[in-house]
Design a protein around this motif. Structure first.
Motif, short mmCIF file in Angstrom:
data_model
loop_
_atom_site.label_atom_id
_atom_site.label_comp_id
_atom_site.label_asym_id
_atom_site.label_seq_id
_atom_site.Cartn_x
_atom_site.Cartn_y
_atom_site.Cartn_z
N LEU A 25 66.38 35.62 4.68
CA LEU A 25 67.10 35.66 3.40
C LEU A 25 68.52 36.18 3.58
O LEU A 25 69.46 35.70 2.92
CB LEU A 25 66.33 36.51 2.38
CG LEU A 25 66.84 36.51 0.94
CD1 LEU A 25 66.94 35.09 0.36
CD2 LEU A 25 65.93 37.35 0.05
N THR A 28 70.47 33.26 4.78
CA THR A 28 70.72 32.38 3.62
C THR A 28 71.93 32.88 2.83
O THR A 28 72.80 32.11 2.44
CB THR A 28 69.46 32.33 2.72
OG1 THR A 28 68.44 31.64 3.43
CG2 THR A 28 69.73 31.61 1.40
N ASN A 29 71.98 34.20 2.61
CA ASN A 29 73.10 34.78 1.87
C ASN A 29 74.42 34.65 2.61
O ASN A 29 75.46 34.39 2.00
CB ASN A 29 72.82 36.25 1.56
CG ASN A 29 71.94 36.39 0.33
OD1 ASN A 29 72.36 36.10 -0.77
ND2 ASN A 29 70.70 36.79 0.53
N GLY A 32 75.44 31.17 2.29
CA GLY A 32 75.83 30.99 0.89
C GLY A 32 77.23 31.52 0.62
O GLY A 32 78.00 30.93 -0.15
N PRO A 42 75.51 23.69 0.77
CA PRO A 42 74.38 23.04 1.45
C PRO A 42 73.10 23.21 0.64
O PRO A 42 73.10 23.84 -0.42
CB PRO A 42 74.26 23.88 2.73
CG PRO A 42 74.58 25.27 2.26
CD PRO A 42 75.64 25.10 1.20
N ALA A 43 72.01 22.66 1.15
CA ALA A 43 70.68 23.01 0.67
C ALA A 43 70.16 24.04 1.66
O ALA A 43 70.28 23.85 2.89
CB ALA A 43 69.77 21.78 0.64
N LEU A 44 69.61 25.15 1.16
CA LEU A 44 69.12 26.24 2.00
C LEU A 44 67.66 26.51 1.67
O LEU A 44 67.35 27.05 0.60
CB LEU A 44 69.94 27.51 1.74
CG LEU A 44 71.43 27.45 2.11
CD1 LEU A 44 72.20 28.57 1.44
CD2 LEU A 44 71.57 27.54 3.62
N LEU A 45 66.78 26.10 2.57
CA LEU A 45 65.35 26.32 2.34
C LEU A 45 64.91 27.58 3.07
O LEU A 45 64.85 27.61 4.30
CB LEU A 45 64.53 25.11 2.82
CG LEU A 45 63.01 25.24 2.71
CD1 LEU A 45 62.56 25.47 1.28
CD2 LEU A 45 62.33 24.00 3.29
N THR A 46 64.67 28.65 2.29
CA THR A 46 64.28 29.94 2.87
C THR A 46 62.77 30.10 2.82
O THR A 46 62.16 29.97 1.76
CB THR A 46 64.92 31.10 2.07
OG1 THR A 46 66.31 30.81 1.87
CG2 THR A 46 64.76 32.42 2.78
N GLU A 47 62.17 30.38 3.98
CA GLU A 47 60.73 30.64 4.06
C GLU A 47 60.53 31.87 4.94
O GLU A 47 61.49 32.39 5.49
CB GLU A 47 60.01 29.43 4.68
CG GLU A 47 60.13 28.17 3.84
CD GLU A 47 59.62 26.95 4.58
OE1 GLU A 47 58.43 26.62 4.44
OE2 GLU A 47 60.41 26.32 5.30
N TRP A 48 59.31 32.32 5.11
CA TRP A 48 59.04 33.47 5.98
C TRP A 48 59.49 33.12 7.40
O TRP A 48 58.95 32.20 8.02
CB TRP A 48 57.55 33.85 5.95
CG TRP A 48 57.35 35.24 6.47
CD1 TRP A 48 57.24 36.38 5.73
CD2 TRP A 48 57.29 35.63 7.85
NE1 TRP A 48 57.12 37.45 6.57
CE2 TRP A 48 57.15 37.04 7.86
CE3 TRP A 48 57.36 34.96 9.06
CZ2 TRP A 48 57.06 37.78 9.05
CZ3 TRP A 48 57.29 35.68 10.25
CH2 TRP A 48 57.13 37.07 10.23
N PHE B 21 76.21 27.60 -8.01
CA PHE B 21 75.53 27.97 -6.76
C PHE B 21 75.27 29.47 -6.69
O PHE B 21 74.19 29.91 -6.29
CB PHE B 21 76.40 27.55 -5.57
CG PHE B 21 75.77 27.84 -4.23
CD1 PHE B 21 74.83 26.97 -3.68
CD2 PHE B 21 76.12 28.97 -3.51
CE1 PHE B 21 74.24 27.24 -2.44
CE2 PHE B 21 75.54 29.26 -2.28
CZ PHE B 21 74.60 28.39 -1.75
N LEU B 25 71.73 31.35 -6.12
CA LEU B 25 71.49 32.23 -4.97
C LEU B 25 71.06 33.63 -5.42
O LEU B 25 70.21 34.26 -4.78
CB LEU B 25 72.74 32.30 -4.08
CG LEU B 25 72.59 33.01 -2.73
CD1 LEU B 25 71.46 32.44 -1.89
CD2 LEU B 25 73.91 32.94 -1.95
N LEU B 44 61.81 28.92 -0.84
CA LEU B 44 62.88 28.95 -1.84
C LEU B 44 63.98 27.98 -1.42
O LEU B 44 64.70 28.26 -0.46
CB LEU B 44 63.45 30.37 -1.94
CG LEU B 44 62.50 31.45 -2.46
CD1 LEU B 44 63.02 32.84 -2.11
CD2 LEU B 44 62.31 31.32 -3.96
N THR B 46 67.38 26.62 -2.15
CA THR B 46 68.57 26.91 -2.94
C THR B 46 69.60 25.79 -2.77
O THR B 46 69.96 25.46 -1.64
CB THR B 46 69.22 28.24 -2.48
OG1 THR B 46 68.20 29.24 -2.38
CG2 THR B 46 70.31 28.69 -3.43
#
Lengths: 82, 82
Positions: A25, A28-29, A32, A42-48, B21, B25, B44, B46
């Motif tokens: 995460l 991702t930030n 971002g 972009p598209a940001l797919l955050t998973e474990w 965005f 986020l 997730l 985003t």
């Protein structure tokens, strides 16, 4: 990075792996923040433990030089997370 | 929320929409904070103006009561973003 097509639009995508959800995460930030600074999102797919980053340009119907630059900048950000 | 199957596992998913965005986020981070607090992590996705939240439970091979509780808590978080 791998390149593929969605509804006639070319996109580039890469999966980044991390030690946990929190670090994923945080990445991702960071990406971002870059996106906001450059006004290109972009598209940001955050998973474990992982984040999938996808870059493309709507207005030109696919990839633009800027997407490749953003991908390179994403790599730079990732180096800080290793 | 809609329910669908991925490789034999049931998942529930909802798309949330936002004005930009940055707000998307911020929502991702709020749901991420919930996930960390509960030790249960969603996917997730985003993008500009939207976040797709997906809940499921690996260990039981699909949906668990906890996923429905997490979905309800996600709705509560979304109310703060309207």
């Amino acid at each position: 990075w791998c390149q593929y097509e969605v509804k006639g639009e070319q996109r580039i995508e890469r999966l980044y792996q991390f030690k946990d959800f929190k670090t994923a995460l945080a990445f991702t930030n960071a990406v971002g923040e870059l996106a906001e600074a450059e006004s290109h999102h972009p598209a940001l797919l955050t998973e474990w433990g992982k984040v999938t980053v996808t870059w493309w340009t709507h207005t030109v119907g696919g990839l633009h030089m800027n997407d490749l630059i953003m991908a390179a900048k994403t790599e730079e950000i990732f180096k800080q997370f290793k």
